[in-house]
Scaffold this motif. Structure first.
Motif: not given
Length: 176
Positions: A1, A8, A10
């Motif tokens: 991440m 964030e 990912n």
């Protein structure tokens, strides 16, 4: 991440997932809503907010701060866009009803902490558009609210919400 501008990011097998989980926790903490009871929708059904009325005023600085945080959150949470755009209309005249509606949005995000945007790996890029409107829905000035957004490969990439004055007689001069 990885983190980028408080978001964030990912990379997973299905694609790229972008969320603002940490930012949501900061917002809930900042406005003392970390232990609130979640609700299932960002706005109460049929709720109409107005700047007209004799409701007690609230601290405009705090209200603006809350709405500003919510506006930033809409970058990864398009489900909040309508409610937050509506709340932003009352930055100059916020009262307890507006603040209560904004706190309801916080209660909604408390129950949906893990939501975000998933950019899926797709073999086919399909463009789809959606639109909706609320004719003369604003109590204050009878303006209509309309909006649209487009998805490409099932991800929202462009959208707008507008408030326009409804013209009942097209030959009549519009007063603005």
């Amino acid at each position: 991440m990885t983190y980028f501008l408080g978001m964030e990011v990912n990379q997973i097998d299905r694609g790229i997932f972008i969320s603002q989980h940490a930012f949501i926790l900061k917002i809930l903490n900042k406005f003392s809503m970390q232990n609130c009871k979640p609700v299932s929708t960002p706005m109460a059904q049929g709720e109409k907010l107005s700047s007209i009325g004799d409701h007690a005023r609230v601290d405009e600085k705090e209200y603006r701060s809350l709405v500003g945080c919510l506006l930033y959150l809409t970058a990864t949470r398009p489900d909040l866009m309508h409610a937050v755009s509506l709340l932003a209309r009352f930055m100059h005249c916020s009262n307890v009803l507006h603040f209560r509606a904004a706190k309801r949005v916080l209660r909604y995000i408390k129950g949906t902490l893990r939501l975000g945007i998933l950019f899926k790996k797709e073999k086919e890029l399909k463009l789809v558009g959606y639109s909706d409107s609320d004719w003369a829905g604003c109590i204050d000035d009878m303006k209509s609210t309309s909006g649209y957004f487009f998805t490409l490969a099932r991800v929202c990439f462009a959208g707008v919400q507008r408030s326009n004055r409804l013209l009942l007689n097209p030959l009549q001069k519009q007063n603005t």
